[in-house]
Design a protein around this motif. Sequence first.
Motif, short mmCIF file in Angstrom:
data_model
loop_
_atom_site.label_atom_id
_atom_site.label_comp_id
_atom_site.label_asym_id
_atom_site.label_seq_id
_atom_site.Cartn_x
_atom_site.Cartn_y
_atom_site.Cartn_z
N VAL A 199 0.84 -1.20 0.00
CA VAL A 199 0.00 0.00 0.00
C VAL A 199 0.87 1.25 0.00
N TYR A 200 1.95 1.21 0.79
CA TYR A 200 2.86 2.37 0.84
C TYR A 200 3.54 2.57 -0.51
N PHE A 201 3.94 1.48 -1.16
CA PHE A 201 4.56 1.56 -2.48
C PHE A 201 3.63 2.27 -3.46
N ILE A 202 2.35 1.90 -3.45
CA ILE A 202 1.38 2.54 -4.34
C ILE A 202 1.26 4.03 -4.02
N GLY A 203 1.28 4.36 -2.72
CA GLY A 203 1.18 5.76 -2.30
C GLY A 203 2.36 6.59 -2.77
N THR A 204 3.56 6.01 -2.74
CA THR A 204 4.73 6.76 -3.21
C THR A 204 4.66 7.02 -4.70
N ILE A 205 4.10 6.08 -5.46
CA ILE A 205 3.94 6.29 -6.90
C ILE A 205 2.96 7.43 -7.16
N ILE A 206 1.87 7.47 -6.37
CA ILE A 206 0.85 8.51 -6.56
C ILE A 206 1.38 9.89 -6.17
N PHE A 207 2.05 9.96 -5.00
CA PHE A 207 2.44 11.26 -4.46
C PHE A 207 3.88 11.65 -4.77
N GLY A 208 4.71 10.67 -5.12
CA GLY A 208 6.13 10.97 -5.28
C GLY A 208 6.60 11.17 -6.68
N GLY A 209 5.78 10.83 -7.66
CA GLY A 209 6.22 11.02 -9.04
C GLY A 209 7.44 10.19 -9.36
N ARG A 210 8.58 10.86 -9.56
CA ARG A 210 9.78 10.17 -10.00
C ARG A 210 10.67 9.73 -8.84
N VAL A 211 10.17 9.75 -7.62
CA VAL A 211 10.99 9.35 -6.48
C VAL A 211 11.48 7.92 -6.66
N THR A 212 12.78 7.72 -6.50
CA THR A 212 13.35 6.39 -6.64
C THR A 212 13.36 5.68 -5.30
#
Length: 253
Positions: A17-30
């Motif tokens: 769930v956190y991984f999905i959240g980082t994709i939504i809110f983080g854009g290009r965050v690696t």
Amino acid sequence: MKNRGKVYIALGLLCEVYFIGTIIFGGRVTFAEFYFALGILLITLGLIRSKSKKEYILLRLGKTRSVIKICFFIGLASFVVIEGFIIGSAVSKHKEKSDYLMILGAGLRGEVPSTALYQRLYASLKYIEINPDIKIVVSGGKGSGESITEAEAMKRFLVNHGVAGAQIIKEEKSTDTLENMKFTAEVLKKLDKSKNIKITIVTNNFHVFRAKFLARRQGLKVYGYPAPLHPMLVPTCFVREYLAVINSFLFDR
């Protein structure tokens, strides 16, 4: 055994769930992929743990388990110590005037600053408001998907927000933190013959500690002025930075 398996599965699902959240809110965050992989690992471990002892036998070699435990606690201790330094720098703001304010680039989409770079730029405006005549170095080259250099984009932003163009010095070759420091030090040492050039670095909070020690390696006297970070990205960026600090300490000269 089965209860422990359920805990692992629950933690694994939380990582996903956190991984999905980082994709939504983080854009290009690696590094968000770390949590995806960790989630898969925990879920798999949980399913294995949920089986009975007859279905699955854990590794029981005493010496091997002891070595694993020692390595784990050494790793944990290093994580706690390094994260302590990272967090300490992340919450400490140097508001007094230095010789130069240095703003680190953080990616563009064409000519538009990324969310992280906007955070750094708005934090810089607060520092400039306190020290209005400060000389400013904007540091960042042109990367993939960028139509201008990060330094140029930062200068445009600052000028549009009332900063005099004459205050701004561009460093347009760097592509990572080490190069930010190397190339900026070269620029400043040509412009300023002082032996102890004092700079205040603006970057996102998790990044301040590493930026500072890399700047010190280039002979600069350095302070930090951290910019905020989206709360969703805190676990990803702070864990990733632990590994980045180790890598920079060993290899970035």
